[in-house]
Scaffold this motif. Structure first.
Motif, PDB file in Angstrom:
ATOM      1  N   ARG A 353       0.832  -1.212   0.000  1.00  0.00           N
ATOM      2  CA  ARG A 353       0.000   0.000   0.000  1.00  0.00           C
ATOM      3  C   ARG A 353       0.862   1.256   0.000  1.00  0.00           C
ATOM      4  NH1 ARG A 353      -2.916  -2.811   3.872  1.00  0.00           N
ATOM      5  NH2 ARG A 353      -2.159  -1.490   5.587  1.00  0.00           N
ATOM      6  N   ALA A 354       1.897   1.257   0.864  1.00  0.00           N
ATOM      7  CA  ALA A 354       2.770   2.427   0.948  1.00  0.00           C
ATOM      8  C   ALA A 354       3.503   2.650  -0.372  1.00  0.00           C
ATOM      9  CB  ALA A 354       3.759   2.253   2.095  1.00  0.00           C
ATOM     10  N   GLU A 355       3.977   1.573  -0.975  1.00  0.00           N
ATOM     11  CA  GLU A 355       4.686   1.674  -2.257  1.00  0.00           C
ATOM     12  C   GLU A 355       3.758   2.206  -3.341  1.00  0.00           C
ATOM     13  OE1 GLU A 355       6.633  -1.416  -5.491  1.00  0.00           O
ATOM     14  OE2 GLU A 355       6.463  -2.037  -3.384  1.00  0.00           O
ATOM     15  N   TYR A 356       2.529   1.686  -3.375  1.00  0.00           N
ATOM     16  CA  TYR A 356       1.567   2.126  -4.388  1.00  0.00           C
ATOM     17  C   TYR A 356       1.206   3.598  -4.187  1.00  0.00           C
ATOM     18  CZ  TYR A 356      -2.653   2.043  -7.323  1.00  0.00           C
ATOM     19  OH  TYR A 356      -3.607   2.291  -8.280  1.00  0.00           O
ATOM     20  N   VAL A 382       2.850   7.313 -15.263  1.00  0.00           N
ATOM     21  CA  VAL A 382       3.645   6.945 -14.087  1.00  0.00           C
ATOM     22  C   VAL A 382       3.178   5.610 -13.518  1.00  0.00           C
ATOM     23  CG1 VAL A 382       4.245   7.631 -11.730  1.00  0.00           C
ATOM     24  CG2 VAL A 382       4.119   9.355 -13.535  1.00  0.00           C
ATOM     25  N   LYS A 383       1.876   5.395 -13.497  1.00  0.00           N
ATOM     26  CA  LYS A 383       1.337   4.202 -12.845  1.00  0.00           C
ATOM     27  C   LYS A 383       1.521   2.912 -13.646  1.00  0.00           C
ATOM     28  CE  LYS A 383      -2.625   4.075 -10.955  1.00  0.00           C
ATOM     29  NZ  LYS A 383      -4.067   4.204 -10.692  1.00  0.00           N
ATOM     30  N   GLU A 384       1.373   2.991 -14.969  1.00  0.00           N
ATOM     31  CA  GLU A 384       1.317   1.760 -15.762  1.00  0.00           C
ATOM     32  C   GLU A 384       2.585   0.911 -15.660  1.00  0.00           C
ATOM     33  OE1 GLU A 384      -1.122   0.268 -17.125  1.00  0.00           O
ATOM     34  OE2 GLU A 384      -2.556   1.855 -16.681  1.00  0.00           O
ATOM     35  N   PRO A 385       3.797   1.503 -15.716  1.00  0.00           N
ATOM     36  CA  PRO A 385       4.988   0.654 -15.568  1.00  0.00           C
ATOM     37  C   PRO A 385       5.025  -0.061 -14.223  1.00  0.00           C
ATOM     38  CG  PRO A 385       5.581   2.787 -16.488  1.00  0.00           C
ATOM     39  CD  PRO A 385       4.163   2.902 -16.034  1.00  0.00           C
ATOM     40  N   TRP A 386       4.572   0.618 -13.173  1.00  0.00           N
ATOM     41  CA  TRP A 386       4.544  -0.031 -11.857  1.00  0.00           C
ATOM     42  C   TRP A 386       3.533  -1.168 -11.847  1.00  0.00           C
ATOM     43  CZ3 TRP A 386       1.038  -0.889  -7.922  1.00  0.00           C
ATOM     44  CH2 TRP A 386       1.585  -1.322  -6.703  1.00  0.00           C
ATOM     45  N   PHE A 387       2.388  -0.960 -12.478  1.00  0.00           N
ATOM     46  CA  PHE A 387       1.379  -2.019 -12.569  1.00  0.00           C
ATOM     47  C   PHE A 387       1.935  -3.234 -13.303  1.00  0.00           C
ATOM     48  CE2 PHE A 387      -2.234   0.756 -11.441  1.00  0.00           C
ATOM     49  CZ  PHE A 387      -2.972  -0.154 -10.688  1.00  0.00           C
ATOM     50  N   GLU A 392       3.121  -9.660 -11.710  1.00  0.00           N
ATOM     51  CA  GLU A 392       3.696 -10.940 -11.299  1.00  0.00           C
ATOM     52  C   GLU A 392       3.751 -11.063  -9.778  1.00  0.00           C
ATOM     53  OE1 GLU A 392       4.261 -13.576 -12.920  1.00  0.00           O
ATOM     54  OE2 GLU A 392       3.746 -12.688 -14.855  1.00  0.00           O
ATOM     55  N   ARG A 393       3.971  -9.952  -9.089  1.00  0.00           N
ATOM     56  CA  ARG A 393       3.996  -9.989  -7.620  1.00  0.00           C
ATOM     57  C   ARG A 393       2.625 -10.369  -7.080  1.00  0.00           C
ATOM     58  NH1 ARG A 393       6.073  -4.144  -6.135  1.00  0.00           N
ATOM     59  NH2 ARG A 393       5.828  -4.942  -4.008  1.00  0.00           N
ATOM     60  N   VAL A 394       1.593  -9.840  -7.684  1.00  0.00           N
ATOM     61  CA  VAL A 394       0.232 -10.166  -7.231  1.00  0.00           C
ATOM     62  C   VAL A 394      -0.087 -11.626  -7.537  1.00  0.00           C
ATOM     63  CG1 VAL A 394      -2.215  -9.666  -7.597  1.00  0.00           C
ATOM     64  CG2 VAL A 394      -0.572  -7.788  -7.441  1.00  0.00           C
TER      65      VAL A 394
END
Length: 401
Positions: A353-356, A382-387, A392-394
């Motif tokens: 949550r903090a990272e997001y 900004v968000k899409e590369p993190w998603f 894979e983490r999810v």
């Protein structure tokens, strides 16, 4: 046509709000008036009541003696059920006739005393509750209507509680102040929300804000989402297998754009396309048909090349007072599962949550000063590369569970 449900506890001043809305141009459909109309002398409704309860329920002039009817109809559950089986269909039929007669661009306000008790809120595009503390309502009933206090308390106790009405309210109108104080609030509501909502509904236009800004966590988001989900269930019927609150507003304590994200799960996209008109009438026009965005490796598609697996339909709220996006995805598709797993991952993992949130803040900063599509694209850039990395983490988190 925009359908508004208006209700409030006995003595709350619902009729005052209805008069103001009528002055502004609303078409008022008063359930109490209809209920009297369908049992007037010479009607099939009155004849049916006499057949069921006897001629003793008639006054000397042939009209309905309401106290006499109440003495018989409310003596048992069976008698009350008989009364309802006669009057409710007639009231419903007449209500439908009045709604059909209203102009296509009308704002129809249905004044329904028992809207909450009868579970009618999901049938409306918006619900207005006139809210006044119980003791104030009792005082008004005694002072201005001449009702005995014991009778007033008994009648109020037979209605929905204040908490139940507030849970159904999209708009809570506080009418506990001096006479006329609520009038300005109603006029502002008409100008800023009801008229734009009707226009958006009629033209199939989504409501949206110009800029991108994160809001503090709102404890009301889940309840607001549930009210919208109830309307979506009415529109979808058995075509949906589940409807969920997803996205940042579904994660307690997480700042987010003040836009609810909801997901309808269906069997295939033909079903989604078949729901287009019903969802539009419910207040959620279609805004996009996504054939497949950002395909990723999945067990069904290890190479991540099948965009059809990620296809969806997107609808959005036409209500400028409650923005929402509605994602329609196929049951078991990677997008449908990821939306649910991502939500649950954020709920369970404080570090995630903090990272997001950091990513969201960075997106907000990049979108600062921009408006419309430019602001949205800057935020998503900004968000899409993190998603993409989080996907894979999810999946790994879900598999470990």
């Amino acid at each position: 046509m925009l359908r508004i449900g208006l209700t409030g506890g006995m003595g709350a001043g619902k009729s005052t709000v209805a008069r103001t809305l009528a002055e502004l141009g609303a078409v008022i459909i008063d359930s109490d008036v209809i209920a009297r109309e369908v049992v007037a002398p010479g009607t099939e409704g009155l004849a049916a009541l006499v057949a069921a309860f006897g001629a003793e329920i008639l006054a000397a002039d042939g009209s309905l003696d309401r106290p006499a009817l109440a003495a018989k109809a409310f003596g048992s559950d069976a008698a009350r059920a008989t009364l309802n089986s006669i009057t409710h269909p007639l009231v419903g039929k007449r209500t439908a006739e009045l709604i059909s007669a209203a102009p296509p661009d009308a704002i129809v306000v249905q004044d329904i005393p028992l809207l909450v008790e009868n579970g009618l809120a999901p049938l409306m595009n918006l619900v207005l509750i006139v809210d006044v503390p119980e003791e104030t309502r009792i005082r008004r009933l005694v002072e201005f209507r001449g009702i005995a206090e014991s009778d007033a308390r008994a009648r109020i106790s037979a209605q929905a509680t204040d908490e139940q009405r507030r849970a159904a309210a999209d708009v809570l109108l506080d009418n506990s102040g001096p006479a006329g104080a609520v009038d300005a609030v109603v006029r502002d509501l008409w100008r800023d929300r009801l008229v734009p909502f009707e226009h958006n509904l009629r033209t199939g236009t989504r409501a949206r804000r110009a800029n991108v800004a994160l809001a503090p966590p709102n404890p009301e988001w889940p309840a607001q989402a549930q009210r919208l989900i109830a309307r979506l269930w009415v529109a979808c019927g058995t075509s949906a297998s589940r409807i969920d609150h997803i996205g940042s507003t579904s994660v307690p304590g997480l700042p987010a754009k003040d836009v609810l994200d909801l997901q309808i799960t269906i069997a295939d996209l033909d079903v989604a396309d078949g729901l287009r008109d019903a969802l539009g009438a419910a207040g959620f026009p279609v805004i996009a048909e996504i054939t497949g965005d950002n395909p990723k490796p999945t067990p069904q598609d290890p190479a991540g090349t099948d965009k059809a697996l990620w296809a969806k339909r997107i609808h959005a709220s036409a209500d400028p007072g409650r923005l929402a996006n509605v994602h329609i995805r196929v049951d078991g598709s990677p997008g449908q599962r990821f939306a649910l797993d991502f939500r649950d991952w954020l709920r369970a993992d404080a570090a995630a949550r903090a990272e997001y949130l950091e990513v969201k803040r960075a997106g907000e900063a990049k979108a600062a000063g921009l408006t419309g599509t430019e602001a949205t694209l800057a935020y998503l850039d900004v968000k899409e590369p993190w998603f993409d990395a989080a996907y894979e983490r999810v999946r790994a988190w879900h598999a470990a569970r």
